[in-house]
Design a protein around this motif. Structure first.
Motif, PDB file in Angstrom:
ATOM      1  N   ASP A 292      18.940  41.398  32.702  1.00 17.12           N
ATOM      2  CA  ASP A 292      17.948  40.432  33.199  1.00 17.12           C
ATOM      3  C   ASP A 292      18.553  39.482  34.233  1.00 17.12           C
ATOM      4  O   ASP A 292      18.046  38.389  34.446  1.00 17.12           O
ATOM      5  CB  ASP A 292      17.345  39.651  32.029  1.00 17.12           C
TER       6      ASP A 292
ATOM      7  N   GLU B  53      33.603  26.992  39.748  1.00 18.46           N
ATOM      8  CA  GLU B  53      33.846  25.553  39.602  1.00 18.46           C
ATOM      9  C   GLU B  53      34.850  25.233  38.498  1.00 18.46           C
ATOM     10  O   GLU B  53      35.642  24.308  38.629  1.00 18.46           O
ATOM     11  CB  GLU B  53      32.521  24.831  39.325  1.00 18.46           C
TER      12      GLU B  53
ATOM     13  N   PHE C 262      24.288  41.500  33.782  1.00 21.31           N
ATOM     14  CA  PHE C 262      23.269  41.631  32.745  1.00 21.31           C
ATOM     15  C   PHE C 262      22.011  42.320  33.264  1.00 21.31           C
ATOM     16  O   PHE C 262      21.703  42.263  34.451  1.00 21.31           O
ATOM     17  CB  PHE C 262      22.880  40.244  32.209  1.00 21.31           C
TER      18      PHE C 262
ATOM     19  N   LEU D 175      28.962  28.400  40.623  1.00 29.95           N
ATOM     20  CA  LEU D 175      28.995  28.039  39.193  1.00 29.95           C
ATOM     21  C   LEU D 175      30.201  28.638  38.485  1.00 29.95           C
ATOM     22  O   LEU D 175      30.883  27.959  37.718  1.00 29.95           O
ATOM     23  CB  LEU D 175      27.708  28.529  38.510  1.00 29.95           C
ATOM     24  N   VAL D 176      30.478  29.918  38.750  1.00 27.12           N
ATOM     25  CA  VAL D 176      31.540  30.587  37.999  1.00 27.12           C
ATOM     26  C   VAL D 176      32.919  30.300  38.585  1.00 27.12           C
ATOM     27  O   VAL D 176      33.934  30.687  38.009  1.00 27.12           O
ATOM     28  CB  VAL D 176      31.308  32.115  37.929  1.00 27.12           C
TER      29      VAL D 176
ATOM     30  N   LEU E 238      16.485  30.274  46.596  1.00 23.77           N
ATOM     31  CA  LEU E 238      16.424  30.142  45.139  1.00 23.77           C
ATOM     32  C   LEU E 238      16.067  31.504  44.535  1.00 23.77           C
ATOM     33  O   LEU E 238      15.380  32.296  45.171  1.00 23.77           O
ATOM     34  CB  LEU E 238      15.355  29.119  44.752  1.00 23.77           C
TER      35      LEU E 238
ATOM     36  N   ALA F  63      20.365  37.063  34.605  1.00 28.27           N
ATOM     37  CA  ALA F  63      20.939  35.804  34.123  1.00 28.27           C
ATOM     38  C   ALA F  63      21.399  34.908  35.265  1.00 28.27           C
ATOM     39  O   ALA F  63      22.520  34.415  35.294  1.00 28.27           O
ATOM     40  CB  ALA F  63      22.090  36.062  33.143  1.00 28.27           C
ATOM     41  N   LEU F  64      20.493  34.681  36.228  1.00 30.27           N
ATOM     42  CA  LEU F  64      20.782  33.717  37.289  1.00 30.27           C
ATOM     43  C   LEU F  64      20.165  32.381  36.891  1.00 30.27           C
ATOM     44  O   LEU F  64      19.102  32.346  36.271  1.00 30.27           O
ATOM     45  CB  LEU F  64      20.159  34.176  38.606  1.00 30.27           C
ATOM     46  N   LEU F  65      20.828  31.273  37.233  1.00 28.64           N
ATOM     47  CA  LEU F  65      20.241  29.967  36.953  1.00 28.64           C
ATOM     48  C   LEU F  65      19.126  29.720  37.966  1.00 28.64           C
ATOM     49  O   LEU F  65      19.388  29.660  39.162  1.00 28.64           O
ATOM     50  CB  LEU F  65      21.300  28.857  37.078  1.00 28.64           C
ATOM     51  N   PRO F  66      17.880  29.571  37.501  1.00 30.64           N
ATOM     52  CA  PRO F  66      16.778  29.451  38.464  1.00 30.64           C
ATOM     53  C   PRO F  66      16.846  28.170  39.296  1.00 30.64           C
ATOM     54  O   PRO F  66      16.222  28.100  40.339  1.00 30.64           O
ATOM     55  CB  PRO F  66      15.523  29.472  37.578  1.00 30.64           C
ATOM     56  N   TRP F  67      17.601  27.153  38.801  1.00 24.70           N
ATOM     57  CA  TRP F  67      17.641  25.891  39.550  1.00 24.70           C
ATOM     58  C   TRP F  67      18.769  25.841  40.559  1.00 24.70           C
ATOM     59  O   TRP F  67      18.966  24.845  41.226  1.00 24.70           O
ATOM     60  CB  TRP F  67      17.726  24.697  38.602  1.00 24.70           C
ATOM     61  N   ARG F  68      19.542  26.909  40.650  1.00 24.02           N
ATOM     62  CA  ARG F  68      20.606  26.919  41.650  1.00 24.02           C
ATOM     63  C   ARG F  68      20.311  27.964  42.703  1.00 24.02           C
ATOM     64  O   ARG F  68      19.754  29.016  42.402  1.00 24.02           O
ATOM     65  CB  ARG F  68      21.939  27.233  40.997  1.00 24.02           C
TER      66      ARG F  68
ATOM     67  N   LYS G  47      13.821  32.437  42.571  1.00 17.53           N
ATOM     68  CA  LYS G  47      12.400  32.791  42.535  1.00 17.53           C
ATOM     69  C   LYS G  47      11.927  33.382  43.858  1.00 17.53           C
ATOM     70  O   LYS G  47      10.887  34.038  43.900  1.00 17.53           O
ATOM     71  CB  LYS G  47      11.551  31.573  42.172  1.00 17.53           C
TER      72      LYS G  47
ATOM     73  N   ARG H  17      28.188  37.610  42.087  1.00 22.08           N
ATOM     74  CA  ARG H  17      28.783  36.609  41.208  1.00 22.08           C
ATOM     75  C   ARG H  17      29.907  37.231  40.371  1.00 22.08           C
ATOM     76  O   ARG H  17      30.963  36.632  40.193  1.00 22.08           O
ATOM     77  CB  ARG H  17      27.693  36.044  40.286  1.00 22.08           C
ATOM     78  N   ALA H  18      29.665  38.473  39.909  1.00 23.42           N
ATOM     79  CA  ALA H  18      30.703  39.141  39.128  1.00 23.42           C
ATOM     80  C   ALA H  18      31.924  39.432  40.003  1.00 23.42           C
ATOM     81  O   ALA H  18      33.065  39.259  39.576  1.00 23.42           O
ATOM     82  CB  ALA H  18      30.152  40.429  38.531  1.00 23.42           C
TER      83      ALA H  18
END
Lengths: 255, 269
Positions: A79, A97, A77, A94-95, A126, A81-86, A128, A142-143
């Protein structure tokens, strides 16, 4: 696995966004889609990946994806689209699991994709803490982790500054030359299109139709900066798009 | 331009930035407390605050000491705390569950949002007689009152927080074929956590208020009962000792949530 679009049209309520798109996406090639803003190219990508349903026409997968492919149609994507808390590691796991992969195997996959995207040292960071370019590399890693049959890239470099964009384009070219992947690459940047595309689909303004498909035969790894042939193609593409872009810019937005 | 400038005079550029960014100044809060208490102590000692208006802080402290040494403090506090914990945990957990459902399902939203809006403004304490009939005169009705009071603000905060979860992240989850339950657990809930926790701050303060109200209306032990008894005897020292316990309870809860926030929300920019 190939993707075939035949007679795809799409409308949101009264607005016709896409009209009669027929397109073949051959495996192992990068197909770039360029067009003026609002021409529906991102919508087209969402249709190809099954995130939206076309109003008419059909989108077909031709052939079966390879057996080790966990998610045949995988997005990158704009933007990130990463989970900021992981952490970086957590975002990739994540993808994996949901596919019942054992922890050890998952770790191997993650190590592998992090190495391919040169992120090995940042596994515990992280989002950030990362720069824009690194975030997009995490999203690409991740992809890659789900071994996609087709990568659907929605302006992946548009949120980055021009230097980072050059670096990431080199990275993408390297990734592709090592193991060719199939990709649909949506962009409004013609330089990206001529650098990465094996074929470039030029779309008209809304309602988006295919105006022309330009083929580039030069191998990806030879397309450096300042390449005369690419300059020429880019100029040609810009001529195709110029009027459309002007007209699109002058239109009132009534969505 | 250069011929317009008065070249003889040099001045530093005036600073206009700064402000609007509160930073942590821990000791200031303590200083405010100390100053107020010292003023009260001086006033009551020197007589410009009459003993009828305010007790001597030192006397309140003495009463507090007695309360502690007789073991009554723990007796009152333990009943109150268990009511608070059971009631608030019940209300908050059901509230979060309902809030998430409202955030996720159109029919639940259409059906429950008006109901929650209708329940929210009811002063829950007015329902205590009803709760006594429904849940019994002893602990049951108090649990129910506190749970009901924490439930509504938690629901509202939670579904607002779920609405604010970045849709792009949910799309991303779908595009990677994550199951519905995985998306809720790994994307929606963590994404809604900041909003849920700030809602919890409000809910827990309401829980303490309702705790005292419930105990005032009928309890043998508990801080509310203690305060009510002190009030009816006009025993200001004991009244203030009770109120102080409540304040300390509130501050402690707020610190606890602050710690949970720091731990769970480390990822926030």
């Amino acid at each position: 696995m190939d993707i075939r679009l035949s007679g795809v049209s799409h409308r949101y309520d009264q607005t016709e966004v896409l009209r009669d798109i027929s397109l073949e996406i051959p495996s192992g090639k990068i197909v770039c889609i360029v067009g003026p803003s609002g021409c529906g190219k991102s919508t087209l990508l969402r249709l190809i990946g099954g995130l939206e349903q076309p109003s008419a026409g059909e989108i077909l997968q031709v052939g079966t994806p390879p057996a080790d492919c966990l998610n045949p149609l995988t997005y990158v994507f704009q933007d990130f689209a990463l989970l900021p808390w992981r952490t970086v590691h957590g975002n990739i796991s994540l993808v994996l699991e949901d596919h019942g992969i054992r922890i050890q195997d998952a770790d191997d996959i993650i190590q592998n994709v992090l190495a391919r995207t040169k992120l090995t040292d940042f596994a515990e960071a992280l989002p950030k803490q990362l720069s824009g370019g690194m975030k997009q590399r995490v999203a690409i890693a991740r992809a890659l982790a789900v071994n996609p049959a087709v990568m659907l890239m929605d302006e992946p470099l548009s949120a980055l500054d021009s230097q980072t964009r050059e670096l990431l384009m080199d990275d993408l070219v390297n990734l592709w030359t090592r193991t060719p992947f199939t990709a649909v690459y949506v962009t409004h940047n013609l330089a990206e299109a001529v650098r990465l595309g094996h074929s470039i689909v030029v779309m008209s303004r809304r309602p988006g139709e295919i105006r022309e498909i330009v083929h580039l035969d030069q191998p990806l790894e030879q397309r450096g900066l300042g390449n005369a042939e690419l300059e020429e193609k880019q100029k040609y593409l810009w001529q195709l798009m110029r009027e459309e872009a002007q007209a699109a810019d002058a239109e009132l937005i009534n969505v | 331009m250069s011929d317009l400038t008065n070249s003889g005079e040099t001045r530093p550029v005036p600073f206009r930035g700064g402000g609007f960014a509160p930073s942590s100044r821990r000791w200031v809060g303590l200083v405010v407390f100390v100053v107020l208490i010292t003023l009260a102590e001086m006033g009551t000692r020197q007589g410009w605050i009459s003993a009828l208006t305010l007790p001597k802080p030192s006397d309140v402290l003495k009463t507090f000491g007695e309360l502690y040494s007789t073991g009554l403090l723990w007796k009152h506090l333990s009943v109150s705390l268990s009511r608070l914990i059971v009631g608030a945990a019940l209300g908050a957990s059901v509230g979060i569950a309902v809030g998430v459902m409202i955030g996720l399902f159109s029919y639940v939203r259409a059906g429950l949002v008006p109901l929650v809006a209708a329940l929210f403004p009811i002063p829950k304490i007015a329902l205590l007689p009803l709760f006594v009939i429904w849940f019994g005169i002893d602990e049951g009705s108090k649990y129910a009152l506190i749970a009901f009071g924490t439930f509504t603000p938690t629901v509202v905060a939670t579904y607002g927080a779920v609405d604010n979860v970045d849709r792009g992240l949910i799309r991303m989850g779908q595009s990677f074929n994550l199951s519905w339950w995985s998306i809720v657990r790994k994307i929606v809930l963590p994404g809604a956590m900041p909003g849920i926790l700030s809602g919890l701050r409000i809910s827990l303060a309401i829980a303490i208020i309702l705790l005292v109200a419930a105990e005032m209306l009928g309890a043998e032990y508990g801080i509310g009962a203690y305060i009510l008894e002190a009030g009816s005897l006009y025993d200001l020292e004991r009244l203030f000792a009770g109120v102080t316990i409540l304040s300390i309870l509130g501050v402690t809860l707020s610190i606890c949530i602050g710690m949970i926030e720091r731990r769970l929300l480390r990822w926030r920019v």
